[in-house]
Design a protein around this motif. Structure first.
Motif, mmCIF file in Angstrom:
data_model
loop_
_atom_site.group_PDB
_atom_site.id
_atom_site.type_symbol
_atom_site.label_atom_id
_atom_site.label_comp_id
_atom_site.label_asym_id
_atom_site.label_seq_id
_atom_site.Cartn_x
_atom_site.Cartn_y
_atom_site.Cartn_z
ATOM 1 N N LEU A 163 -12.967 -1.002 2.886
ATOM 2 C CA LEU A 163 -11.902 -1.483 3.759
ATOM 3 C C LEU A 163 -11.842 -0.625 5.017
ATOM 4 O O LEU A 163 -11.761 0.603 4.948
ATOM 5 N N LYS A 164 -11.873 -1.291 6.170
ATOM 6 C CA LYS A 164 -11.755 -0.618 7.457
ATOM 7 C C LYS A 164 -10.300 -0.641 7.892
ATOM 8 O O LYS A 164 -9.728 -1.706 8.092
ATOM 9 N N ASN A 165 -9.742 0.543 8.010
ATOM 10 C CA ASN A 165 -8.335 0.669 8.396
ATOM 11 C C ASN A 165 -8.253 1.196 9.826
ATOM 12 O O ASN A 165 -8.800 2.240 10.148
ATOM 13 N N TYR B 187 0.851 -1.183 0.000
ATOM 14 C CA TYR B 187 0.000 0.000 0.000
ATOM 15 C C TYR B 187 0.891 1.239 0.000
ATOM 16 O O TYR B 187 2.089 1.193 0.348
ATOM 17 N N ASP C 178 -12.148 4.729 6.668
ATOM 18 C CA ASP C 178 -12.736 3.883 5.635
ATOM 19 C C ASP C 178 -12.079 4.172 4.291
ATOM 20 O O ASP C 178 -11.845 5.336 3.939
ATOM 21 N N HIS C 179 -11.813 3.086 3.557
ATOM 22 C CA HIS C 179 -11.238 3.196 2.218
ATOM 23 C C HIS C 179 -12.189 2.505 1.245
ATOM 24 O O HIS C 179 -12.596 1.363 1.469
ATOM 25 N N ASP D 187 -6.231 -4.042 8.594
ATOM 26 C CA ASP D 187 -7.240 -3.757 7.576
ATOM 27 C C ASP D 187 -8.199 -4.942 7.464
ATOM 28 O O ASP D 187 -7.762 -6.102 7.453
ATOM 29 N N THR D 188 -9.467 -4.656 7.374
ATOM 30 C CA THR D 188 -10.470 -5.700 7.183
ATOM 31 C C THR D 188 -11.412 -5.294 6.053
ATOM 32 O O THR D 188 -11.769 -4.118 5.916
ATOM 33 N N SER D 189 -11.802 -6.283 5.251
ATOM 34 C CA SER D 189 -12.712 -6.008 4.144
ATOM 35 C C SER D 189 -13.367 -7.311 3.708
ATOM 36 O O SER D 189 -13.118 -8.383 4.292
ATOM 37 N N GLU E 280 -9.362 5.336 13.129
ATOM 38 C CA GLU E 280 -9.999 4.446 12.165
ATOM 39 C C GLU E 280 -10.402 5.257 10.944
ATOM 40 O O GLU E 280 -10.787 6.414 11.061
ATOM 41 N N TYR F 181 2.618 -5.183 3.203
ATOM 42 C CA TYR F 181 1.879 -5.863 4.264
ATOM 43 C C TYR F 181 2.748 -6.985 4.837
ATOM 44 O O TYR F 181 3.497 -7.642 4.115
ATOM 45 N N ASP G 32 -8.387 7.130 1.873
ATOM 46 C CA ASP G 32 -9.478 7.597 2.726
ATOM 47 C C ASP G 32 -9.752 9.075 2.441
ATOM 48 O O ASP G 32 -9.042 9.733 1.657
#
Length: 297
Positions: free
Chosen positions: A177-179, A73, A196-197, A136-138, A194, A86, A241
């Motif tokens: 994607l939650k960062n 990233y 959002d992407h 990161d979660t998505s 936090e 990552y 974001d």
């Protein structure tokens, strides 16, 4: 010569003359006896079995296991963009579905086109510094279009093992994607935050290898058990974001390096052209030619 001697001589003479005639009559009563020839096996070959060709339909349900990949990233800091890798990106396992249509060319070769759908949870993490960590979660949804070819191997009763391969494309769509950033020393990196992407969509080249076995349920219906390995090429994952966009960042921010997916599958295949099972017939039994039978009179 006495009368007794004459009687004895006459009896002996009659017996001598009757001997050959009696032997001939005995032989005529029983007829000729044929010697039995040695039995020679005569192999009766079975009629060839026609192997049907033609169209078929298929449907499959699979389970994909957890897998890991890499990615990178970009980071905007004071107007300067740098790249970071990552530490890991994990793709969680889930249930997959696919349908397709194909054509059998002969008892060994068949091919089909399939449309599949899968959905995954994805997690990424990296250690930015000794005190700053990112998680990161998505979610990923994907439509997969593949052209596949298979070779059916030797048939054992109702079971036919096979191997195959496929080429195609996968339309990969990331959700939001939650960062989350965790700072363990606010004096150095500030407080945690936090953001959002927006998720991005890309079309990626995909290849697969398959192996398994089909079992004849009826003359036209096959139950298919198999293993499938597929690799989806890497691509863009998410954008910047709102804060970074306001600072002038554009284009994708995050990328994955692709996915290697291990999957077990079960499905049904219906062949309109008829059965291709029973390719191998049992060995023919020898039929012995006994020759002419003796005739008794």
């Amino acid at each position: 010569m006495t009368s007794n001697k004459r009687i004895l001589m006459a009896a002996l003479s009659g017996a001598f003359m009757a001997g050959p005639m009696a032997s001939a009559a005995f032989a005529a009563d029983y007829g000729p006896v044929y010697a039995q020839p040695e039995a020679v096996p005569v192999i009766v070959e079975p009629a060839p079995v026609a192997v049907a060709s033609g169209w078929y339909l298929r449907g499959d349900v699979g389970h994909s296991f957890n897998s890991e990949t890499d990615g990178h990233y970009r980071v905007l800091d004071s107007g300067i963009i740098t790249e970071r890798d990552y530490d890991t990106i994990e793709l969680r396992g889930n249930t997959d579905f696919s349908v397709g249509a194909g054509y059998r060319f002969n008892r060994y070769l068949r091919a089909d086109a399939t449309l599949g759908f899968w959905k995954r949870d994805v997690y990424g993490s990296t250690e930015f510094s000794d005190v700053l960590f990112f998680d990161d979660t998505s979610k990923i949804t994907a439509w997969e279009m593949m052209a596949n070819a298979y070779v059916d191997l030797v048939t054992f009763g109702k079971i036919t093992p096979y191997i195959g391969g496929g080429l195609g494309f996968t339309r990969v769509k990331y959700g939001t994607l939650k960062n989350r950033a965790f700072c363990y020393d606010p004096s150095i990196c500030g407080n945690s935050y936090e953001a959002d992407h927006g998720g991005l969509t890309s079309t990626r080249f995909t290849w697969a290898l398959m192996a398994g076995a089909s079992v004849d349920i009826t003359r036209n219906t096959k139950l298919d058990f198999g293993y499938r390995y597929s690799h989806v090429r890497g691509g863009k994952a998410f954008g910047w974001d709102a804060f970074d966009q306001a600072a002038g960042a554009t284009g994708p921010q995050g990328y994955d390096d692709g996915f290697s997916v291990h999957q077990v599958r079960v499905g049904l295949r219906y062949e309109f052209g008829g059965p291709q099972s029973a390719v191998y017939q049992p060995e023919p039994l020898p039929v012995y030619d006994q020759g002419p039978a003796p005739v008794y009179k």
